[in-house]
Design an enzyme around this catalytic site. Structure first.
Site, PDB file in Angstrom:
ATOM      1  CG  ASP B  11       0.936  -7.876  -9.580  1.00 41.75           C
ATOM      2  OD1 ASP B  11      -0.147  -7.274  -9.621  1.00 41.75           O
ATOM      3  OD2 ASP B  11       1.501  -8.239  -8.529  1.00 41.75           O
ATOM      4  CG  ASP B 105      -3.859  -5.455  -9.149  1.00 39.25           C
ATOM      5  OD1 ASP B 105      -4.428  -6.561  -9.039  1.00 39.25           O
ATOM      6  OD2 ASP B 105      -3.216  -4.930  -8.225  1.00 39.25           O
ATOM      7  CD  GLU B 106      -2.506 -11.413  -9.186  1.00 46.03           C
ATOM      8  OE1 GLU B 106      -2.021 -12.514  -8.989  1.00 46.03           O
ATOM      9  OE2 GLU B 106      -3.243 -10.840  -8.351  1.00 46.03           O
TER      10      GLU B 106
END
Lengths: 377, 384
Positions: B11, B105-106
């Site tokens: 993350d 973003d993960e």
């Protein structure tokens, strides 16, 4: 005996009116074709209540009369007959016919002509005359840009504008716009505009033979129906009601980059890219690169399909302006390039999200605007 | 016995703010907030500098600015984030082909059996973090665990720029002291119900007898208890590789209630839309599956000309398909499924006559971010 005509003429006549026969009829009689004696000829008429097509064929008339016969049955049967004379007789009470041709003999049940919906007469109103081949070409270059889904009914039509001795056709489906202006043989004093269903226009285009010379277009006042008259054919159509977008505003006044190239080069590169684009959203990416030091520029056409691969093709072009990148739906490009013949074409573009303008260099009266696809570069 | 799995949850820390700083170092150390500045603007990302003031993502911007009046607010630049996200995922794919992208973003990485290549998991984790720092000028936090569930929770443990490992067998003990809300899928409503049973922590939930829990929580109770113990056998689904995404639900009682069916189709469409957007792709077709009370099943598809990834479009098409299917046969419905198919690169045909295409998409992705953070039930569609 009622009438006698040639199989060849009957078959051609049924082919002309056939497209106006209703396919899903709420009114069953509209699946029939109306046969009427009209002076010394036989008149064939079909209508789906939006469009009506009539044509006349030569025939020997024994006595006046009319009848309606299921169009598909009659057409399929007549098309099987040898090229010979057909003798047609009315059944009692005009509720059907018998046909005799060479050694074939058929009977068909129909209905009384009285039950056939009346075809609107278009009289009075305004009339203009256009050379048939000119109108045919203009419809071919404009009509494909009309919408086929009817979520916005006006967009399924072609806007016809008549001003002085010029007639302009415009069609837009929300993503692209085609406009062409042609000269009239006989113009009008008062400007006018109306919207004809694109389907009607495409029928007109289909039925204009290479021999036809002039087409007369008559519009009722107020504009609710239009009549196209050429050769032995009359087409009456309802008009589309509503406000057509102000298309003049949709054509960009200037462009950052203009590429001039051969239609066939552009078409070939787009076709090759479309092979890959078919699997995705039909996206082809165009990179317009000016040449350095007076060298010729080029246009690159790319497509990618993640699981299959991709293609990159390029061709020479004269570039005016800066390098430009823009993506289009390949189907839209193929549609427009496909109707531009040989010759050269210009593509005007400014940003990846502003409208692209395509023009044929030998046809100033024609403009095609196509919106790009928003993609990640 | 099955091989112990090694799952990473990676993350990026305060992604949007960090992305802006990666191209503009002047922003480093500033009180940066990314989000909408208009009257109803919402915080999309709060940098670590503004968090001590109480600023959080999805908070109304007006409130954020009251808490931190000196903050510097910037609009989101999604093109930039999209580009960086692509490079981020490419780094992860260098280590394993099994990457499940959850959002920009993960992502999860299945690192099972990679010790021979990269050494122990922590070493591989450090290598991933180093590359992200060097190549993207961003910091990432990694959770390492035998399951997606625990890895996800573990990645939060040492944020920012942290790494935390939960060994196989330690999962239940690790989760036990945590409040129930830490478990993905438990939103405010579920937490309230659990609180009524006296359950505050995951340890209490794990030890709770299933029977009484079922009365409050329904069918999902046994799964809830398992998850509270850290048991999660779900595989990584690399939807980026798949050609379709679907979701379906079977009703407790067969239904002919049109309003209920419509609502179900809309909910399923939104669920599918959210998963679609996680893949970063667009879909070209929508499918609707109806199973009637006699078990006959009808499936219908529609492929509009323009590809899409917004909920509104999926809901609209799926509802039209429901219309058509019920017209064909109107009988009590037992199951409804909604799917999207023909996934392709994200693209939108721009319109000549209006400019609504992009706005709708923005709404959907904003909703995604809110749901990612506050749970699936945090926002839902109002009645039409």
């Amino acid at each position: 005996m009622w009438i006698t005509c040639l199989q060849e003429n009957m078959s051609r006549g049924l082919g002309v009116v056939g497209r106006a026969v209703a396919t899903r009829a709420t009114l069953p009689v509209t699946q029939n074709v109306l046969l009427t004696t009209d002076q010394s000829r036989l008149k064939l008429t079909a209508t789906n209540l939006e469009i009506a097509i009539s044509t006349w064929i030569g025939a020997q008339i024994d006595h006046e009369g009319s009848v309606t016969i299921p169009a598909r049955l009659l057409t399929e049967f007549v098309n099987q007959l040898p090229d010979d004379k057909i003798e047609i007789d009315l059944l009692d009470g005009s509720k059907g016919v018998t046909l005799e041709c060479a050694r074939f003999k058929a009977s068909m049940n129909g209905t009384d002509a009285e039950e056939f919906p009346p075809i609107p007469t278009v009289e009075g109103g305004t009339t203009v005359v256009v050379p048939a081949d000119v109108l045919k070409g203009a419809i071919e270059r404009v009509a494909f840009a009309a919408a086929t889904e009817d979520s916005r009914p006006v967009l399924t039509g072609i806007k016809v504008e008549i001003a002085g001795n010029k007639l302009t056709l415009a069609a837009a489906d929300g993503f692209r716009l085609g406009v062409e202006t042609v000269e009239l043989v006989a113009g009008v004093e008062e400007d006018m505009g109306f919207i004809v269903p694109a389907k009607t226009m495409q029928e007109v285009q289909r039925l204009i033979s290479d021999r036809a010379d002039d087409i007369t277009i008559t519009v009722t006042e107020p504009a609710s129906q239009v009549l196209f008259k050429f050769g032995d054919i009359e087409i009456v159509s309802q008009l589309v009601q509503g406000a057509f977008p102000d298309y003049g505003k949709l054509i960009p006044a200037s462009a950052g980059t203009t590429a001039t190239m051969k239609v066939e080069d552009f078409l070939q590169a787009t076709r090759a890219a479309a092979v890959f684009a078919r699997d995705g959203s039909g996206i082809v990416r165009l990179i317009v690169s000016p040449g350095e030091d007076g060298e010729k520029g080029k246009v690159t056409v790319e497509s990618r399909a993640e699981e299959i691969g991709g293609d990159e093709g390029e061709f020479d072009a004269t570039i005016d302006g800066d390098e430009a990148k823009v993506a289009f739906d390949s189907r839209y490009l193929l549609d427009v390039l496909g109707v531009l013949g040989s010759g050269t074409v210009t593509l005007e573009t400014t940003t990846p999200s502003s409208p692209g303008v395509i023009r044929a260099t030998d046809r100033e009266s024609y403009t095609h605007v196509v919106m790009p696809m928003f993609v990640q570069w | 016995m099955a091989v112990e799995r090694t799952i990473f949850h990676v993350d990026i820390d305060a992604f949007f703010a960090a992305a802006e700083r990666s191209i503009n170092p002047d922003l480093i150390g500033k009180l940066l907030i990314i989000g909408g500045t208009g009257g109803r603007g919402v915080v999309a990302c709060a940098s670590y500098e503004v968090r001590p003031y109480g600023v959080r993502s999805a908070m109304p911007m007006s409130r954020a600015l009251r808490l931190c009046p000196n903050a510097l607010v910037m609009n989101s630049s999604h093109d930039l984030y999209g580009k960086i996200s692509k490079s981020f995922m490419a780094i992860l794919r260098d280590y394993t082909p099994d990457v499940q992208v959850m959002s920009v973003d993960e992502a999860y990485m299945d690192m099972t059996g990679t010790e021979g290549l990269y050494g122990p998991p922590e070493k591989a984790g450090r290598a991933v973090k180093d590359r992200v720092r060097e190549e993207l000028k961003l910091t990432a936090s990694i959770g390492i665990a035998p399951s997606r569930l625990v890895a996800k929770i573990a990645s939060d443990e040492r944020k920012p720029d942290g790494m935390f490992t939960v060994q196989a067998g330690d999962e239940a003990a690790y989760l036990a002291p945590m409040p129930v809300r830490k478990l993905p899928g438990i939103g405010p409503r579920a937490a309230e119900k659990l609180a009524r049973l006296g359950i505050q922590t995951l340890g209490q939930l794990a030890a709770f007898p299933e029977g009484p829990l079922r009365r409050e929580m329904g069918n999902q109770s046994s799964r809830l208890i398992e998850r509270a113990k850290g048991i999660d056998n779900s595989e990584l689904s690399s939807e980026t590789q798949s050609r379709s995404i679907s979701s379906e639900t079977t009703f407790h009682a067969d239904s002919t209630d049109r309003a209920f069916l419509d609502k179900t189709v809309a909910d399923l469409s939104e669920r599918v839309g959210r998963r679609l957007r996680r893949t970063g792709k667009h879909a070209r077709s929508v499918s609707l599956k109806l199973r009637y009370n006699d078990f006959t099943t009808l499936t219908r598809h529609n492929t509009p000309h323009v590809s899409f990834d917004g909920d509104a479009r999926i809901v609209e098409i799926a509802t039209a398909l429901l219309d058509a299917t019920l017209k064909q046969r109107n009988a009590p419905v037992r199951l409804i499924g909604v799917g999207v198919e023909n996934l392709s690169e994200p693209a939108a045909q721009l319109s000549l006559l209006d400019s609504t295409v992009k706005d709708v998409s923005t709404l959907s992705s904003t909703l995604d971010r809110i749901r990612d953070r506050f749970g699936d039930d945090s926002v839902s569609r109002g009645p039409r």
